[in-house]
Design a protein around this motif. Structure first.
Motif, PDB file in Angstrom:
ATOM      1  N   VAL A 170       0.756  -1.110   0.027  1.00 17.89           N
ATOM      2  CA  VAL A 170      -0.027   0.092   0.063  1.00 17.89           C
ATOM      3  C   VAL A 170       0.925   1.316  -0.065  1.00 17.89           C
ATOM      4  CG1 VAL A 170      -1.774   1.470   1.042  1.00 17.89           C
ATOM      5  CG2 VAL A 170      -1.774  -1.299   1.399  1.00 17.89           C
ATOM      6  N   GLN A 171       0.687   2.146  -1.000  1.00 19.50           N
ATOM      7  CA  GLN A 171       1.375   3.426  -0.908  1.00 19.50           C
ATOM      8  C   GLN A 171       0.398   4.463   0.188  1.00 19.50           C
ATOM      9  OE1 GLN A 171       4.182   4.598  -2.432  1.00 19.50           O
ATOM     10  NE2 GLN A 171       4.640   2.697  -3.664  1.00 19.50           N
ATOM     11  N   VAL A 172       1.139   4.787   1.137  1.00 20.25           N
ATOM     12  CA  VAL A 172       0.463   5.734   2.020  1.00 20.25           C
ATOM     13  C   VAL A 172       0.981   7.069   1.861  1.00 20.25           C
ATOM     14  CG1 VAL A 172       0.243   6.127   4.519  1.00 20.25           C
ATOM     15  CG2 VAL A 172       0.441   3.784   3.753  1.00 20.25           C
ATOM     16  N   LYS A 173      -0.181   7.857   1.728  1.00 26.78           N
ATOM     17  CA  LYS A 173       0.302   9.365   1.473  1.00 26.78           C
ATOM     18  C   LYS A 173       0.402  10.128   2.777  1.00 26.78           C
ATOM     19  CE  LYS A 173      -0.557   9.184  -3.186  1.00 26.78           C
ATOM     20  NZ  LYS A 173       0.651   9.205  -3.713  1.00 26.78           N
ATOM     21  N   GLY A 174       1.517  11.005   2.768  1.00 27.65           N
ATOM     22  CA  GLY A 174       1.552  11.556   3.937  1.00 27.65           C
ATOM     23  C   GLY A 174       0.581  12.621   4.286  1.00 27.65           C
ATOM     24  N   LYS A 175       0.490  12.868   5.445  1.00 31.75           N
ATOM     25  CA  LYS A 175      -0.610  13.957   6.009  1.00 31.75           C
ATOM     26  C   LYS A 175       0.127  15.349   6.055  1.00 31.75           C
ATOM     27  CE  LYS A 175      -2.965  10.783   9.495  1.00 31.75           C
ATOM     28  NZ  LYS A 175      -3.268  10.620  10.862  1.00 31.75           N
ATOM     29  N   ALA A 176      -1.177  16.147   5.787  1.00 28.26           N
ATOM     30  CA  ALA A 176      -0.686  17.542   5.937  1.00 28.26           C
ATOM     31  C   ALA A 176      -1.116  17.934   7.346  1.00 28.26           C
ATOM     32  CB  ALA A 176      -1.693  18.374   5.014  1.00 28.26           C
TER      33      ALA A 176
ATOM     34  N   ARG B 182       3.687  15.401   5.942  1.00 26.61           N
ATOM     35  CA  ARG B 182       4.833  14.385   6.382  1.00 26.61           C
ATOM     36  C   ARG B 182       4.992  13.580   5.110  1.00 26.61           C
ATOM     37  NH1 ARG B 182       1.733  11.963  11.560  1.00 26.61           N
ATOM     38  NH2 ARG B 182       2.210  13.728  13.078  1.00 26.61           N
ATOM     39  N   LYS B 183       6.076  12.839   5.148  1.00 20.62           N
ATOM     40  CA  LYS B 183       6.850  12.016   3.874  1.00 20.62           C
ATOM     41  C   LYS B 183       5.679  11.063   3.313  1.00 20.62           C
ATOM     42  CE  LYS B 183      11.518  12.696   4.639  1.00 20.62           C
ATOM     43  NZ  LYS B 183      12.683  11.994   4.739  1.00 20.62           N
ATOM     44  N   ASP B 184       5.466  10.693   2.269  1.00 25.33           N
ATOM     45  CA  ASP B 184       4.888   9.545   1.813  1.00 25.33           C
ATOM     46  C   ASP B 184       5.764   8.126   1.886  1.00 25.33           C
ATOM     47  OD1 ASP B 184       2.854  11.175   0.621  1.00 25.33           O
ATOM     48  OD2 ASP B 184       3.782  11.086  -1.311  1.00 25.33           O
ATOM     49  N   TRP B 185       4.966   6.990   2.289  1.00 27.42           N
ATOM     50  CA  TRP B 185       5.900   5.828   2.704  1.00 27.42           C
ATOM     51  C   TRP B 185       5.003   4.514   2.168  1.00 27.42           C
ATOM     52  CZ3 TRP B 185       3.488   2.747   6.467  1.00 27.42           C
ATOM     53  CH2 TRP B 185       2.372   3.306   7.275  1.00 27.42           C
ATOM     54  N   LYS B 186       5.622   3.498   2.176  1.00 30.01           N
ATOM     55  CA  LYS B 186       5.032   2.199   1.758  1.00 30.01           C
ATOM     56  C   LYS B 186       4.848   1.228   2.747  1.00 30.01           C
ATOM     57  CE  LYS B 186       5.492  -0.739  -2.358  1.00 30.01           C
ATOM     58  NZ  LYS B 186       6.266  -0.672  -3.641  1.00 30.01           N
ATOM     59  N   LYS B 187       3.679   0.514   2.654  1.00 33.74           N
ATOM     60  CA  LYS B 187       3.404  -0.386   3.739  1.00 33.74           C
ATOM     61  C   LYS B 187       3.231  -1.694   3.046  1.00 33.74           C
ATOM     62  CE  LYS B 187      -0.705   0.204   5.670  1.00 33.74           C
ATOM     63  NZ  LYS B 187      -1.803   0.267   6.550  1.00 33.74           N
ATOM     64  N   ALA B 188       3.705  -2.897   3.612  1.00 30.62           N
ATOM     65  CA  ALA B 188       3.788  -4.109   3.108  1.00 30.62           C
ATOM     66  C   ALA B 188       3.116  -5.099   4.097  1.00 30.62           C
ATOM     67  CB  ALA B 188       5.035  -4.721   2.837  1.00 30.62           C
ATOM     68  N   ILE B 189       1.977  -5.605   3.689  1.00 31.56           N
ATOM     69  CA  ILE B 189       1.247  -6.718   4.633  1.00 31.56           C
ATOM     70  C   ILE B 189       1.742  -8.091   4.167  1.00 31.56           C
ATOM     71  CG2 ILE B 189      -1.052  -7.515   5.422  1.00 31.56           C
ATOM     72  CD1 ILE B 189      -2.105  -4.522   4.521  1.00 31.56           C
ATOM     73  N   ILE B 190       2.428  -8.937   5.168  1.00 35.58           N
ATOM     74  CA  ILE B 190       2.971 -10.132   4.733  1.00 35.58           C
ATOM     75  C   ILE B 190       2.135 -11.062   5.206  1.00 35.58           C
ATOM     76  CG2 ILE B 190       5.009 -11.580   4.846  1.00 35.58           C
ATOM     77  CD1 ILE B 190       5.659  -8.776   3.470  1.00 35.58           C
TER      78      ILE B 190
END
Length: 95
Positions: free
Chosen positions: A57-63, A73-81
């Protein structure tokens, strides 16, 4: 990219704890450039487990606003394994 650079750290929230107990899933914060195959290889080699499925999931950083200053905040990536049955990854052993 090295396998140690791909996984940034575990995500420990109420939702991820329930996923771990009910569905044998663990959630990691990962490098934005990593794909599913690289994430799977990194988890299998770093934690010595077998992976069944990887979802990302590409998570967008919050304003965020502090007074009149508006930032983001920075955008980041989450992986569900999803792990194979009988496999586990313990972050906090004995706690």
């Amino acid at each position: 990219m090295e396998r140690y650079d791909i996984i940034r750290g575990p995500l420990v929230t109420e939702k991820t704890t329930l996923q771990k107990e009910l569905n044998n899933q663990v959630t990691f914060k990962v490098d934005k450039r990593a794909n599913r195959v690289e994430i799977k290889d990194a988890v299998e080699k770093n934690f010595n487990t077998k992976v069944k499925q990887v979802r990302t999931v590409q998570v967008k950083g919050k304003a965020k606003q502090r007074g009149r200053i508006i930032g983001k905040r920075k955008d980041w990536k989450k992986a569900i394994i999803t792990l194979m049955p009988g496999q586990r990854i313990d972050f906090f052993e004995g706690v």
